[in-house]
Design a protein around this motif. Structure first.
Motif, PDB file in Angstrom:
ATOM      1  N   LEU A 156       0.665  -1.545   0.148  1.00 21.14           N
ATOM      2  CA  LEU A 156       0.080  -0.078  -0.136  1.00 21.14           C
ATOM      3  C   LEU A 156       1.323   1.729  -0.079  1.00 21.14           C
ATOM      4  N   LEU A 157       1.916   0.245   0.955  1.00 24.45           N
ATOM      5  CA  LEU A 157       3.019   2.743   0.754  1.00 24.45           C
ATOM      6  C   LEU A 157       3.883   2.466  -0.028  1.00 24.45           C
ATOM      7  N   ALA A 158       4.406   1.552  -0.736  1.00 26.15           N
ATOM      8  CA  ALA A 158       4.998   1.668  -1.934  1.00 26.15           C
ATOM      9  C   ALA A 158       4.038   2.135  -3.228  1.00 26.15           C
ATOM     10  N   MET A 263      14.295  -4.125 -10.701  1.00 25.74           N
ATOM     11  CA  MET A 263      13.424  -4.240 -10.406  1.00 25.74           C
ATOM     12  C   MET A 263      12.531  -3.688 -10.125  1.00 25.74           C
ATOM     13  N   ALA A 264      11.276  -2.833 -10.553  1.00 27.45           N
ATOM     14  CA  ALA A 264      10.559  -2.118  -9.470  1.00 27.45           C
ATOM     15  C   ALA A 264      10.703  -1.865  -8.559  1.00 27.45           C
ATOM     16  N   ASP A 318      17.533  -9.863  -9.535  1.00 33.84           N
ATOM     17  CA  ASP A 318      17.800  -9.687 -11.533  1.00 33.84           C
ATOM     18  C   ASP A 318      16.008  -8.500 -11.694  1.00 33.84           C
ATOM     19  N   ASP A 319      15.969  -8.107 -12.872  1.00 33.97           N
ATOM     20  CA  ASP A 319      15.126  -7.414 -13.152  1.00 33.97           C
ATOM     21  C   ASP A 319      13.685  -7.993 -13.409  1.00 33.97           C
ATOM     22  N   ALA A 320      13.385  -9.359 -12.888  1.00 29.81           N
ATOM     23  CA  ALA A 320      12.141  -9.938 -12.173  1.00 29.81           C
ATOM     24  C   ALA A 320      12.277 -10.951 -11.725  1.00 29.81           C
ATOM     25  N   ALA A 321      11.095 -10.675 -10.220  1.00 29.60           N
ATOM     26  CA  ALA A 321      11.232 -12.330  -9.720  1.00 29.60           C
ATOM     27  C   ALA A 321      10.883 -13.525 -10.346  1.00 29.60           C
ATOM     28  N   GLY A 322      12.059 -13.958 -10.394  1.00 30.24           N
ATOM     29  CA  GLY A 322      12.071 -15.309 -11.200  1.00 30.24           C
ATOM     30  C   GLY A 322      12.298 -16.804 -10.176  1.00 30.24           C
TER      31      GLY A 322
END
Length: 434
Positions: A156-158, A263-264, A318-322
């Protein structure tokens, strides 16, 4: 005529305590989503912002033993209500800050003092007063409130930070803290004797002790006595490493570390919240196991497995959650604060009625470790440009904590080895009582 079985009020007290702990954990975890926004707006180095987090973590721990003593003096309800008010003030005032010193005073000092008064010594106080049976399980459930706080607040805060800015998130935290105060004042009770009832699982009403004066001197006196024992230092040393490897490192730096790999931040915050989700299951299971398995063996296993997982973590970013990262999140979440129920049980075993205050000091060591790790990891990132060495160092330390845990000896037959203080003895009720 059939007699209606009434739910014991201890369960209502535990429910209100759970709500307060959910809030405290969410408020304390908030700075992890503010590191990059504050760096972007004010240009402060990550190590400087991490210093505010370190003050927060340090006071979160150092306040705990004094808060436990203050609860004996003024009651649980008053201490928790004041603590929530401090959190609201600290979070709300940050919207006016202009310097890093003000950040340290607000998020560090005020929020640290407030959340520290609702730390795990609060759990030990509630379970010690209200429960004889199911203590381990209830300790696990209340400790899981911290995980639930992360689960509720971090995503929520993010999203609030991304959509409306960090000031909106800070005001949401302040409003949420104030909203819990009426619930605490209305429903949280200090002793079962106030209602003319025995603790859950006991058959006799235990008179509430007279308010104990000199809360600070009592907390320090308890520390002096406990510090003469080998058990205290082994427990405190292991728990300091626990804090360094959870709140200090992963809780504070996982989001910016994941962001470093592309990663975002919202994705990273969701992963951290997912750790909280699995932590709920892991901590409740740990409470159940604590009622049945030697706590020393449990701690050794928890720390050893955590150390192994941290040594693997740097290769998973990584740039995504694998899939491999998700496996780490599940595993680490199950182990996150599973250490708390056996540690509380060992403090009670070794130090008797003063176990809650002693656990407050053990928890202070936890937060000292967390504070050192929070600042240290920020310095590693500023100097080396990456967090890899911080993850490796934490993994090795956790393996050391496993050794400290299995080195603990059982208390002597006939009573705890160090009886700090005195208190009433209660007899368990027959199995099946509600």
């Amino acid at each position: 005529m059939t007699r209606t079985r009434r739910l014991h009020p201890a369960w209502l007290v535990a429910a209100v305590a759970f709500v307060a702990l959910v809030g405290a954990a969410g408020f304390r975890a908030t700075p992890s989503v503010l590191l990059h926004p504050l760096h972007a707006e004010f240009g402060w180095p990550l190590a400087t912002i991490s210093a505010a987090v370190s003050v927060n973590l340090l006071l979160f721990g150092l306040t705990a033993p004094f808060a436990a003593a203050l609860m004996d003096r003024f009651g649980i309800r008053r201490v928790v209500a004041v603590a929530l008010t401090l959190v609201a003030a600290g979070s709300g005032l940050t919207v006016f800050m202009r310097t890093s010193v003000e950040l340290i005073l607000c998020w560090g000092v005020l929020v640290g003092l407030g959340t520290g008064s609702m730390a795990l010594a609060f759990v030990a106080t509630v379970t010690g007063r209200w429960f004889v049976r199911r203590r381990g399980l209830v300790t696990g459930v209340l400790t899981a409130g911290g995980a639930a706080g992360q689960l509720v607040f971090l995503p929520l805060l993010a999203n609030l930070v991304e959509a409306y800015g960090w000031r909106t998130a800070a005001l949401v935290v302040a409003g949420s803290a104030l909203a819990v105060v009426p619930l605490v004042v209305w429903l949280l009770r200090d002793h079962p004797a106030d209602l003319g009832l025995p603790p859950y699982g006991a058959t006799e009403v235990v008179p509430a002790p007279a308010p104990a004066g000199g809360a600070a001197s009592r907390a320090l006196r308890t520390l002096r006595t406990a510090a003469r024992t080998r058990a205290f230092w082994l427990l405190a040393g292991g728990f300091a490493i626990c804090g360094a490897s959870t709140n200090g490192l992963v809780g504070t730096h996982f989001i910016p570390a994941a962001h470093d790999h592309g990663m975002a931040e919202t994705t990273a915050a969701s992963l951290l919240a997912l750790i909280g989700l699995f932590d709920i299951a892991g901590t409740i299971a740990s409470g159940w196991l604590t009622d049945r398995v030697d706590s020393r063996l449990l701690l050794g296993a928890y720390y050893g497995l955590r150390g192994a997982s941290l040594l693997v973590l740097p290769s998973l970013f990584d740039d995504a959650a694998g899939p491999n990262m998700l496996v780490f999140i599940i595993f680490y979440g199950l182990d996150w604060v599973a250490t708390v129920p056996p540690t509380v049980a060992l403090c009670r075993e070794y130090f008797g009625p003063a176990g809650a205050v002693v656990f407050g000091w053990v928890f202070a060591a936890h937060q000292i470790g967390a504070a050192v790790a929070a600042t240290g990891a920020g310095l590693v990132r500023d100097r080396l440009g990456e967090y890899t060495m911080a993850w490796y160092a934490a993994g090795v330390l956790c393996l050391g904590a496993a050794v400290l845990s299995v080195a603990l000896r059982r208390a002597r037959a006939g009573g705890p080895p160090t009886q700090v203080g005195s208190g009433p003895v209660t007899r368990p009720a027959p199995a099946g009582a509600v």
